[in-house]
Design a protein around this motif. Structure first.
Motif, PDB file in Angstrom:
ATOM      1  N   LEU A   1      14.320   9.171  -6.619  1.00 20.58           N
ATOM      2  CA  LEU A   1      14.871  10.162  -5.678  1.00 20.58           C
ATOM      3  C   LEU A   1      14.058  11.458  -5.723  1.00 20.58           C
ATOM      4  CD1 LEU A   1      17.273  10.557  -3.661  1.00 20.58           C
ATOM      5  CD2 LEU A   1      18.291  11.953  -5.454  1.00 20.58           C
ATOM      6  N   PHE A   2      13.681  11.842  -6.921  1.00 22.53           N
ATOM      7  CA  PHE A   2      12.864  13.052  -7.068  1.00 22.53           C
ATOM      8  C   PHE A   2      11.533  12.884  -6.318  1.00 22.53           C
ATOM      9  CE2 PHE A   2       9.837  15.684  -9.574  1.00 22.53           C
ATOM     10  CZ  PHE A   2      10.431  16.924  -9.334  1.00 22.53           C
ATOM     11  N   ASN A   3      10.998  11.672  -6.428  1.00 23.80           N
ATOM     12  CA  ASN A   3       9.695  11.355  -5.834  1.00 23.80           C
ATOM     13  C   ASN A   3       9.743  10.975  -4.368  1.00 23.80           C
ATOM     14  OD1 ASN A   3       7.695  11.578  -7.576  1.00 23.80           O
ATOM     15  ND2 ASN A   3       7.602   9.442  -8.182  1.00 23.80           N
ATOM     16  N   TYR A   4      10.928  10.894  -3.841  1.00 24.32           N
ATOM     17  CA  TYR A   4      11.151  10.410  -2.480  1.00 24.32           C
ATOM     18  C   TYR A   4      10.114  10.927  -1.475  1.00 24.32           C
ATOM     19  CZ  TYR A   4      14.111   9.380   1.640  1.00 24.32           C
ATOM     20  OH  TYR A   4      14.599   8.926   2.829  1.00 24.32           O
ATOM     21  N   PRO A   5       9.822  12.239  -1.498  1.00 23.13           N
ATOM     22  CA  PRO A   5       8.881  12.745  -0.487  1.00 23.13           C
ATOM     23  C   PRO A   5       7.458  12.205  -0.631  1.00 23.13           C
ATOM     24  CG  PRO A   5      10.127  14.546  -1.504  1.00 23.13           C
ATOM     25  CD  PRO A   5      10.394  13.326  -2.324  1.00 23.13           C
ATOM     26  N   MET A   6       7.083  11.744  -1.814  1.00 27.88           N
ATOM     27  CA  MET A   6       5.733  11.194  -1.996  1.00 27.88           C
ATOM     28  C   MET A   6       5.607   9.832  -1.320  1.00 27.88           C
ATOM     29  SD  MET A   6       3.935  13.389  -3.774  1.00 27.88           S
ATOM     30  CE  MET A   6       4.605  14.423  -2.483  1.00 27.88           C
TER      31      MET A   6
ATOM     32  N   GLU B   1       0.823  -1.215   0.000  1.00 29.45           N
ATOM     33  CA  GLU B   1       0.000   0.000   0.000  1.00 29.45           C
ATOM     34  C   GLU B   1       0.858   1.266   0.000  1.00 29.45           C
ATOM     35  OE1 GLU B   1      -0.640  -2.758   1.632  1.00 29.45           O
ATOM     36  OE2 GLU B   1      -2.749  -3.220   1.302  1.00 29.45           O
ATOM     37  N   HIS B   2       2.093   1.182   0.498  1.00 31.96           N
ATOM     38  CA  HIS B   2       2.943   2.390   0.524  1.00 31.96           C
ATOM     39  C   HIS B   2       3.218   2.880  -0.899  1.00 31.96           C
ATOM     40  CE1 HIS B   2       4.482   2.256   4.852  1.00 31.96           C
ATOM     41  NE2 HIS B   2       3.609   1.272   4.754  1.00 31.96           N
TER      42      HIS B   2
ATOM     43  N   TRP C   1       1.807   6.530  -5.590  1.00 33.17           N
ATOM     44  CA  TRP C   1       1.395   6.804  -6.978  1.00 33.17           C
ATOM     45  C   TRP C   1       0.229   7.798  -7.020  1.00 33.17           C
ATOM     46  CZ3 TRP C   1       3.035   6.791 -11.677  1.00 33.17           C
ATOM     47  CH2 TRP C   1       2.113   7.037 -12.694  1.00 33.17           C
ATOM     48  N   ILE C   2      -0.714   7.591  -6.118  1.00 35.34           N
ATOM     49  CA  ILE C   2      -1.873   8.504  -6.094  1.00 35.34           C
ATOM     50  C   ILE C   2      -1.401   9.916  -5.733  1.00 35.34           C
ATOM     51  CG2 ILE C   2      -4.054   8.987  -4.880  1.00 35.34           C
ATOM     52  CD1 ILE C   2      -4.534   5.965  -4.849  1.00 35.34           C
TER      53      ILE C   2
END
Ligand code: ADP
Ligand code: TRP
Length: 318
Positions: free
Chosen positions: A126-131, A89-90, A95-96
């Motif tokens: 890495l760019f998306n890490y915070p999501m 689920e993480h 993605w959402i």
């Protein structure tokens, strides 16, 4: 889990030996807060995949961090200790969040800006890490996120993301707060910069005596005043400032003696932790079982939340 307790979640990447900065900045609070919070302690293995792309190394890192968690006093009877990849689920929720987040918003993140400034090759992960980190936190209705100061912005991004989702789809997520201990927000490394695995300037939390001696002797001292700042800042973690005031006054300018005293204090602190760690490391099957059980418990909570999210965004038909 008891009703009415606040929910706490935190995580560390399994990316190398933890150091005293990790301990005083983050792990120590984890241990203390187990008593009166419902706690989730995560091994952020999918975050680490951005930098560790070697199956053997990642596997070892995961087991090592689980042993570290247990050695510092995280207790699987009180808390859920689990690895991120056991709860799919993480990544699903990340993605959402990607879908409702803009590129310029993520481009403001310090970690991304630092990597860009250093001309590093930056993966989409890495760019998306915070999501992914926002998903880690928001799936559990987390109230409190104990971390070191360097993670403050990530928790702010998490709050912004929760607010944005709530605005678009209706109230779904709780807004978490970061809990940062101001006195140890940034533990300096032996070169005076922030102690960090990536700078190679750490004093490992489970270091052997000889290693501690070498590391302390190599702490960079400036010769401008009688008090070697970097030695003092690290010493402060192990002794009260009252104790240190008289010690540093009586040994003014005697850097070697002050370092010897610091070495002694660090050794005394680390020895019992290191021994505990060795005992736990003798039974890695037991450690695996603790993680497996933690994964099952985390999944239970996360999957219920994810059902709600799927319904809110409109993909749930049955
Ligand atoms: P590192 O920078 O060594 O790779 P991590 O990013 O894995 O450390 O951090 C794990 C946790 O330890 C985070 O909560 C982080 O804020 C905290 N932490 C890391 N370095 C320090 C430090 N020098 N002082 C205080 N807290 C720290
Ligand atoms: N980003 C954190 C670090 O590098 C690790 C982490 C991942 C985390 N997910 C988290 C911390 C959720 C707190 C909550 O240290």
């Amino acid at each position: 889990m008891a009703q009415g307790k606040k929910i706490l979640l935190s995580g560390i990447q399994p990316s190398g030996r933890p150091h005293i900065g990790n301990y005083f900045g983050a792990m120590k609070q984890f241990v203390e807060m187990q008593r009166d919070h419902d706690c989730f302690f995560m091994i952020a293995d999918y975050h680490a995949l951005n930098t560790i792309q070697d199956a053997g190394a990642l596997q070892k890192g995961i087991i090592d961090l689980a042993i570290d968690y247990l050695a510092v006093g995280l207790d699987p009877k009180k808390s859920v200790i689990f690895k991120q990849s056991d709860v799919s689920e993480h990544t699903e929720l990340a993605w959402i969040f990607d879908a409702i987040t803009t590129m310029p918003f993520l481009a403001r993140a310090h970690a991304f800006k630092d990597a860009e400034a250093k001309n590093k090759e930056i993966s989409v992960g890495l760019f998306n890490y915070p999501m992914l980190m926002a998903a880690d936190i928001l799936l559990y209705d987390t109230d409190i996120v104990p971390v070191g100061a360097d993670q403050k912005q990530h928790v702010e991004i998490t709050r912004d993301t929760a607010e944005k989702f709530n605005r678009i789809f209706g109230k779904t997520f709780n807004l978490p707060e970061a809990k940062i201990l101001p006195t140890v927000a940034v533990v300096p490394g032996i070169d005076g910069r922030k102690m960090s695995k990536s700078y190679g300037n750490t004093v490992p939390l489970f270091a052997e005596d000889e290693e501690i001696e070498k590391l302390v002797m190599s702490i960079v001292t400036d010769s401008s005043g009688g008090i070697p700042k970097n030695v003092y800042e690290i010493h402060k973690l192990f002794r009260s400032e009252d104790d240190l005031a008289s010690l540093y006054q009586s040994k003014e300018g005697k850097y070697k003696e002050l370092k010897e005293k610091l070495t002694h204090d660090i050794k005394a602190f680390i020895r019992p932790l290191r021994e505990r760690r060795k005992a736990i490391a003798n039974d890695t099957d037991a450690v695996r079982n603790i993680l497996k059980d933690g994964g099952t418990r985390a999944k239970e909570k996360a999957s219920a939340k994810m059902e709600e999210v799927r319904e809110k965004v409109g993909v749930k038909l049955y």
